[in-house]
Design a protein around this motif. Structure first.
Motif, PDB file in Angstrom:
ATOM      1  N   GLY A 226     -11.868   2.400 -15.146  1.00 29.51           N
ATOM      2  CA  GLY A 226     -10.573   3.064 -15.066  1.00 29.51           C
ATOM      3  C   GLY A 226     -10.222   3.799 -16.353  1.00 29.51           C
ATOM      4  O   GLY A 226      -9.680   4.897 -16.327  1.00 29.51           O
TER       5      GLY A 226
ATOM      6  N   PRO B  73      -1.499   8.137  -5.367  1.00 30.92           N
ATOM      7  CA  PRO B  73      -1.857   6.937  -6.122  1.00 30.92           C
ATOM      8  C   PRO B  73      -1.849   7.217  -7.627  1.00 30.92           C
ATOM      9  O   PRO B  73      -2.104   8.336  -8.048  1.00 30.92           O
ATOM     10  CB  PRO B  73      -3.290   6.637  -5.663  1.00 30.92           C
ATOM     11  N   CYS B  74      -1.520   6.181  -8.391  1.00 32.05           N
ATOM     12  CA  CYS B  74      -1.361   6.368  -9.828  1.00 32.05           C
ATOM     13  C   CYS B  74      -1.653   5.044 -10.516  1.00 32.05           C
ATOM     14  O   CYS B  74      -1.288   3.987 -10.014  1.00 32.05           O
ATOM     15  CB  CYS B  74       0.073   6.806 -10.102  1.00 32.05           C
ATOM     16  N   ALA B  75      -2.335   5.151 -11.667  1.00 33.49           N
ATOM     17  CA  ALA B  75      -2.641   3.935 -12.428  1.00 33.49           C
ATOM     18  C   ALA B  75      -1.372   3.266 -12.939  1.00 33.49           C
ATOM     19  O   ALA B  75      -1.393   2.104 -13.328  1.00 33.49           O
ATOM     20  CB  ALA B  75      -3.565   4.276 -13.593  1.00 33.49           C
TER      21      ALA B  75
ATOM     22  N   ALA C 169       1.916   1.741  -3.506  1.00 36.47           N
ATOM     23  CA  ALA C 169       0.798   2.270  -4.293  1.00 36.47           C
ATOM     24  C   ALA C 169       0.455   3.698  -3.899  1.00 36.47           C
ATOM     25  O   ALA C 169      -0.396   4.322  -4.515  1.00 36.47           O
ATOM     26  CB  ALA C 169      -0.421   1.373  -4.118  1.00 36.47           C
TER      27      ALA C 169
ATOM     28  N   HIS D 219       0.826  -1.209   0.000  1.00 34.91           N
ATOM     29  CA  HIS D 219       0.000   0.000   0.000  1.00 34.91           C
ATOM     30  C   HIS D 219       0.863   1.263   0.000  1.00 34.91           C
ATOM     31  O   HIS D 219       0.478   2.282  -0.573  1.00 34.91           O
ATOM     32  CB  HIS D 219      -0.957  -0.010   1.198  1.00 34.91           C
TER      33      HIS D 219
ATOM     34  N   LEU E   8      -2.812  -1.954  -8.596  1.00 34.83           N
ATOM     35  CA  LEU E   8      -2.855  -2.869  -7.455  1.00 34.83           C
ATOM     36  C   LEU E   8      -4.036  -3.828  -7.605  1.00 34.83           C
ATOM     37  O   LEU E   8      -5.174  -3.406  -7.815  1.00 34.83           O
ATOM     38  CB  LEU E   8      -2.972  -2.053  -6.155  1.00 34.83           C
TER      39      LEU E   8
ATOM     40  N   ALA F 252     -12.909  -6.165  -4.599  1.00 35.21           N
ATOM     41  CA  ALA F 252     -12.505  -4.890  -5.190  1.00 35.21           C
ATOM     42  C   ALA F 252     -13.283  -4.560  -6.468  1.00 35.21           C
ATOM     43  O   ALA F 252     -13.216  -3.452  -6.949  1.00 35.21           O
ATOM     44  CB  ALA F 252     -11.010  -4.885  -5.474  1.00 35.21           C
TER      45      ALA F 252
ATOM     46  N   ARG G 170       0.984   2.401 -11.134  1.00 35.61           N
ATOM     47  CA  ARG G 170       1.305   1.344 -10.173  1.00 35.61           C
ATOM     48  C   ARG G 170      -0.001   0.659  -9.785  1.00 35.61           C
ATOM     49  O   ARG G 170      -0.580   0.910  -8.734  1.00 35.61           O
ATOM     50  CB  ARG G 170       2.008   1.915  -8.934  1.00 35.61           C
TER      51      ARG G 170
ATOM     52  N   PHE H 278      -6.240  -6.420  -5.568  1.00 34.39           N
ATOM     53  CA  PHE H 278      -6.543  -6.730  -4.165  1.00 34.39           C
ATOM     54  C   PHE H 278      -6.960  -8.183  -4.000  1.00 34.39           C
ATOM     55  O   PHE H 278      -7.264  -8.881  -4.971  1.00 34.39           O
ATOM     56  CB  PHE H 278      -7.683  -5.832  -3.668  1.00 34.39           C
TER      57      PHE H 278
ATOM     58  N   LEU I  49      -1.141   4.594  -1.299  1.00 33.47           N
ATOM     59  CA  LEU I  49      -2.433   4.695  -0.613  1.00 33.47           C
ATOM     60  C   LEU I  49      -2.206   5.148   0.820  1.00 33.47           C
ATOM     61  O   LEU I  49      -3.131   5.541   1.517  1.00 33.47           O
ATOM     62  CB  LEU I  49      -3.138   3.335  -0.624  1.00 33.47           C
TER      63      LEU I  49
END
Lengths: 280, 259
Positions: free
Chosen positions: B99, B73-75, B53, B50, B79, B85, B77, B81, B55
């Motif tokens: 997204g 946070p950035c697309a 990411a 996290h 994540l 999610a 990177r 889950f 977060l």
């Protein structure tokens, strides 16, 4: 040939369309039977005549044909009730959603205000009468206030709780995908709470509808279905009371089926939780 | 070097005392590497992911991604889950589209990307299914598709198959490797399964709890494809168990000698 036929239950062998018709008829037959048995029982034990279904139907016919009841036509009573309910409930929906969504996203506000809403929700509808009378005096405004407050509390609670209930990973996933606060609210939080919001609207609707009748009995304006019921009691015109009750039930059913049925059909993912398990 | 963690510490304040979740973690991740982070529950491996990411923020230390500090946070990177999610009110297609819509990808291109990734994870025909109509393994495929559709530079995976049964998990591991072969991404995969780490990782970082720290690093010498029944595979698992202090790995002689 497959010889291993699974034993099928009775309900499996009936066409689903017919089945739902049978179920509806079953409900009606049970209701009528209870009514008849109660009538016979009351007459037998207490010696009082209890309105029979056909007597009520006959009275309904004269009212539909235009006979006045308590100086108004039946549809005047009906429209008056509907109008009060519509106004009070609409207010509850608009303000309840705004308050619920605000509390849902604002943690600090929620902690201090949600307990108050919970308390309000616990107060029975009729207990609002003195407050309604003090605030607005006898009249429409007091009735509409009571309808509003009964609808408002469950809508706020369920909306706020619905927003809180979202799994945190769904928020995190959206943040990683680049969602700003606006997107997060409108495209993640709000849709995730819709199922719960619908429940709140439904509970609020029922509460508002019940208190409408009670309020009309006491702080009424001489017109409305609740007024009709309480007047029939004094004038021993029990058939009319039954008619008013029947109309109330029927309207509630229509609102439930059309309004909420429509809303629910748009949430196909929310209905999967209901199971269809039965032994027969 | 795509990602570098320098002396990361993370403490959580709980009532009076504070808990050290991560203690002086330093990691360097190479481009296109498959890195596994292995450890027991509570060793802070998810917390670490996290932090990468963005977060959450580390209490101290630096995270450098492509030679820059990470602002949030950035697309880039992505994540994946463990569960829950996916958005239950969106179909498979809509979940993957979400997204791309946020990233304002034009609709024509968006459709191509969604189609490509539904094929990549083997879910054609399920576009209009809702998550509750899918099995656990299928849901995780959708999540992987949704994350990869945004073309991340690093794919972060937080115990993505931990909630699946063993058979499905092995299949998902294999599929993930084939996706990784085709897409050539950097992957950081967090798991508490020793076997999974050995199957997947080019490199395995072993973590332990209280405080959460890296206790050992293993460069995986096994050739792909790896077979869990091979002697070398079992040996490597045994070695990892020794580092984690799991007793059953000792030979009978070893136990007798210690008595």
């Amino acid at each position: 040939m497959n010889k291993h036929h699974k034993k099928r239950s009775i309900s499996d062998r009936i066409n689903p369309k017919h089945l739902s018709l049978f179920q509806t008829m079953g409900t009606l037959i049970i209701l009528l039977t209870i009514w008849l048995l109660t009538a016979i029982f009351v007459k037998g034990i207490r010696g009082i005549s209890f309105p029979m279904p056909w007597e009520v139907a006959g009275r309904l016919w004269t009212l539909i044909k235009g006979q006045l009841i308590y100086n108004r036509s039946l549809h005047a009573h009906l429209l008056s009730s509907l109008w009060r309910w519509g106004l009070g409930y609409s207010l509850a929906v608009v303000l309840g959603l705004i308050a619920g969504l605000t509390l849902g996203i604002c943690h600090k506000l929620r902690q201090s205000i949600l307990p108050i809403i919970t308390l309000i929700q616990m107060i029975p509808g009729l207990a609002w009468i003195p407050i309604a009378l003090l605030l607005f005096g006898i009249g429409n405004t007091a009735t509409i206030f009571m309808i509003f407050i009964m609808g408002f509390a469950p809508i706020v609670l369920n909306t706020a709780v619905g927003i809180q209930a979202i799994p945190p990973v769904q928020i995190k996933a959206a943040q990683i995908m680049g969602a700003n606060k606006r997107t997060l609210f409108f495209r993640v939080l709000f849709p995730s709470a819709l199922g719960s919001i619908l429940t709140g609207l439904r509970i609020g609707m029922a509460g508002a509808w019940r208190v409408l009748i009670a309020a009309e009995m006491i702080v009424g304006m001489g017109v409305g279905l609740g007024y009709m019921i309480i007047q029939s009691r004094w004038s021993l015109d029990y058939e009319s009371a039954f008619i008013a009750m029947g109309i109330i039930l029927f309207l509630g059913l229509i609102i439930e089926k059309t309004l909420f049925g429509m809303l629910e059909a748009r949430l196909p993912y929310a209905s999967h939780q209901r199971n269809k398990i039965g032994v027969l | 070097m795509i990602l570098e963690l320098k002396n990361i510490n993370k403490t959580f304040d709980q009532d009076v005392q504070s808990i050290t979740a991560l203690d002086d973690i330093s990691i360097q991740v190479r481009r296109n590497e498959f890195l596994c982070i292995l450890g027991p529950s509570g060793c802070g491996k998810s917390t670490l992911l996290h932090l990468i990411a963005a977060l959450d923020n580390p209490s101290s230390g630096e995270i450098i991604f492509n030679e820059h500090y990470i602002p949030g946070p950035c697309a880039c990177r992505g994540l994946v889950f463990q569960e829950d999610a996916l958005y239950p009110w969106k179909t498979v297609w809509q979940n993957i589209a979400f997204g791309l819509e946020i990233q304002k990808i034009p609709s024509l291109q968006r459709e191509l990307i969604i189609r490509e990734h539904i094929n990549l994870v083997g879910l054609p025909g399920f576009e209009h299914f809702y998550p509750h109509q899918l099995s656990g393994g299928m849901k995780q495929r959708v999540q992987i598709a949704r994350t990869l559709a945004l073309d991340p530079q690093i794919l972060l995976m937080d115990e993505p198959f931990a909630a699946l049964d063993e058979i499905t998990r092995s299949r998902m591991d294999e599929e993930l490797l084939s996706i990784w072969n085709r897409k050539k991404k950097t992957v950081i995969f967090v798991t508490h399964s020793i076997e999974e780490a050995v199957i997947l990782g080019d490199r395995i970082l072993i973590m332990d709890a209280s405080p959460g720290r890296i206790i050992h690093e293993i460069i995986n010498p096994l050739q792909r494809p790896r077979n869990p029944d091979d002697y070398d595979f079992i040996n490597l698992k045994r070695e990892i168990k020794t580092h984690l202090g799991v007793c059953q790995t000792q030979s009978i002689e070893g136990v007798l000698n210690n008595v």
